[in-house]
Structure formats: C-alpha cells, structure tokens
Design a protein around this motif. Structure first.
Motif, PDB file in Angstrom:
ATOM      1  N   GLU A  77    -120.477 -18.405 -49.718  1.00  0.00           N
ATOM      2  CA  GLU A  77    -120.296 -18.533 -51.159  1.00  0.00           C
ATOM      3  C   GLU A  77    -120.340 -19.978 -51.641  1.00  0.00           C
ATOM      4  O   GLU A  77    -120.562 -20.236 -52.809  1.00  0.00           O
ATOM      5  CB  GLU A  77    -118.970 -17.903 -51.580  1.00  0.00           C
ATOM      6  CG  GLU A  77    -118.952 -16.406 -51.407  1.00  0.00           C
ATOM      7  CD  GLU A  77    -117.613 -15.793 -51.740  1.00  0.00           C
ATOM      8  OE1 GLU A  77    -116.615 -16.539 -51.883  1.00  0.00           O
ATOM      9  OE2 GLU A  77    -117.548 -14.565 -51.857  1.00  0.00           O
ATOM     10  N   THR A  81    -128.162 -20.796 -53.091  1.00  0.00           N
ATOM     11  CA  THR A  81    -129.017 -19.762 -52.517  1.00  0.00           C
ATOM     12  C   THR A  81    -130.145 -20.346 -51.677  1.00  0.00           C
ATOM     13  O   THR A  81    -130.458 -19.807 -50.617  1.00  0.00           O
ATOM     14  CB  THR A  81    -129.588 -18.893 -53.647  1.00  0.00           C
ATOM     15  OG1 THR A  81    -128.501 -18.360 -54.394  1.00  0.00           O
ATOM     16  CG2 THR A  81    -130.431 -17.761 -53.108  1.00  0.00           C
ATOM     17  N   ARG A  84    -128.552 -21.252 -48.306  1.00  0.00           N
ATOM     18  CA  ARG A  84    -127.538 -20.370 -47.731  1.00  0.00           C
ATOM     19  C   ARG A  84    -127.882 -19.910 -46.322  1.00  0.00           C
ATOM     20  O   ARG A  84    -127.044 -19.959 -45.419  1.00  0.00           O
ATOM     21  CB  ARG A  84    -127.307 -19.180 -48.647  1.00  0.00           C
ATOM     22  CG  ARG A  84    -126.042 -18.433 -48.345  1.00  0.00           C
ATOM     23  CD  ARG A  84    -125.645 -17.516 -49.470  1.00  0.00           C
ATOM     24  NE  ARG A  84    -125.219 -18.314 -50.614  1.00  0.00           N
ATOM     25  CZ  ARG A  84    -125.579 -18.064 -51.869  1.00  0.00           C
ATOM     26  NH1 ARG A  84    -126.361 -17.046 -52.133  1.00  0.00           N
ATOM     27  NH2 ARG A  84    -125.157 -18.819 -52.850  1.00  0.00           N
ATOM     28  N   GLN A 144    -126.880 -21.256 -57.502  1.00  0.00           N
ATOM     29  CA  GLN A 144    -128.231 -20.756 -57.238  1.00  0.00           C
ATOM     30  C   GLN A 144    -129.190 -21.868 -56.832  1.00  0.00           C
ATOM     31  O   GLN A 144    -130.042 -21.673 -55.994  1.00  0.00           O
ATOM     32  CB  GLN A 144    -128.768 -20.031 -58.477  1.00  0.00           C
ATOM     33  CG  GLN A 144    -127.925 -18.852 -58.906  1.00  0.00           C
ATOM     34  CD  GLN A 144    -127.834 -17.776 -57.836  1.00  0.00           C
ATOM     35  OE1 GLN A 144    -128.810 -17.462 -57.184  1.00  0.00           O
ATOM     36  NE2 GLN A 144    -126.640 -17.233 -57.644  1.00  0.00           N
TER      37      GLN A 144
END
Length: 167
Positions: A77, A81, A84, A144
């Motif tokens: 988290e 993104t 990740r 993001q």
C-alpha cells in the motif's frame, strides 16, 4: 517442537482483524516489539521452567508471524502502482535473506544459549520501532504515480493514530 506451527494460522487472523481496526503502522510496531520482547524474556527464565520458555517462544512466534502479514500489506500500500511489483519483489528478497540467516543465528547457541534469543529479540524490537517512521495506509488512497508516491504520507506525525471510522 511439534506444535510450533500451531500459532501461525491464528496470527494471520489476528493481524487481519487488528490492522483493519487500528491501522498498519501501530499494529506492525506492537506485534514486532511484543515478539522481540518475548524472545528477550526467554533469557531470564530459569532452566527448570521449560513451559514458560515454550509459552514465551509461542507468543513470540505468533507476534512475528502477525507482523509479517502486516508488513506485506503495508509495503503493497505504500508504494505507487508503477513500482509496486518491483518493490514487493525486493521486500520479499530482503525478507528471504533474513530467513536464510536464521539457521546460522540459531547455531550461535553453541557458544551461548542466550545469543540467538538476544539477536532475534533486539532485531524484533528495532523493526517495531522503525516501523513507526512509515506513514499510515489504512483508508488512504493508494498512490498511483511516482508523484503521488512522493507526496504520500508527507504530513503524517510519528505518534498519530488512525481516526475511528464513523458509520
């Protein structure tokens, strides 16, 4: 120890329930510190009380198992993104290095029975304290882009807690 793994499954359920209610940061800190302190407390148990040592070891294993569960959720988290997958791979690799070192740390008991417990206990407490420097991710939108990742958690306070969710 035949029932050593019996605390693994409950630790994941306990971690899940706690991090959904209290957030990731403090749950990771508390589980890591309690697991480390349980290992350190084993140092002070007399040889004639093996069940106390077993109980402390099981408490330590439960807490460290729960902290591993919280760790992987929080790492996923924290990062944007676009990074990740690579970051999860790097975190798993570094955790694997720690797992590779465990047999060698346990072998140090040849020199002193207290040495492995002392090393693992201190590392557990240190990891719990350093986890407080990470921002809280509960109920926060996931970053993001790289720009979102740079701004994520910029204004958190180290002793802040998760606000209770209003229904």
């Amino acid at each position: 120890m035949k029932f050593g793994g019996a605390v693994e499954l409950p630790s994941y359920f306990l971690a899940w329930r706690c991090m959904e209610r209290f957030g990731r940061r403090w749950v990771l800190c508390i589980f890591s510190c309690v697991g480390g302190f349980a290992c350190l407390c084993c140092l002070f148990v007399p040889e004639g009380l093996p069940w106390v040592t077993v109980a402390l070891a099981m408490l330590g294993r439960l807490c460290i198992g729960a902290s591993f569960a919280v760790f992987y959720v929080q790492i996923g988290e924290l990062l944007p993104t676009v990074l990740r997958a690579q970051a999860m791979g790097a975190a798993s690799f570094i955790a694997g290095l720690g797992l590779l070192a465990c047999p060698y740390i346990v072998h140090l008991a040849v020199y002193s029975r207290a040495l492995p417990l002392m090393i693992l206990g201190v590392l557990g407490v240190m990891s719990g304290i350093t986890s407080l420097f990470l921002p809280e991710t509960l109920r926060e939108p996931l970053p993001q882009t790289l720009g979102d990742g740079e701004l994520f958690g910029r204004h958190f306070k180290i002793f802040s807690c998760v606000e209770p969710q209003t229904k």
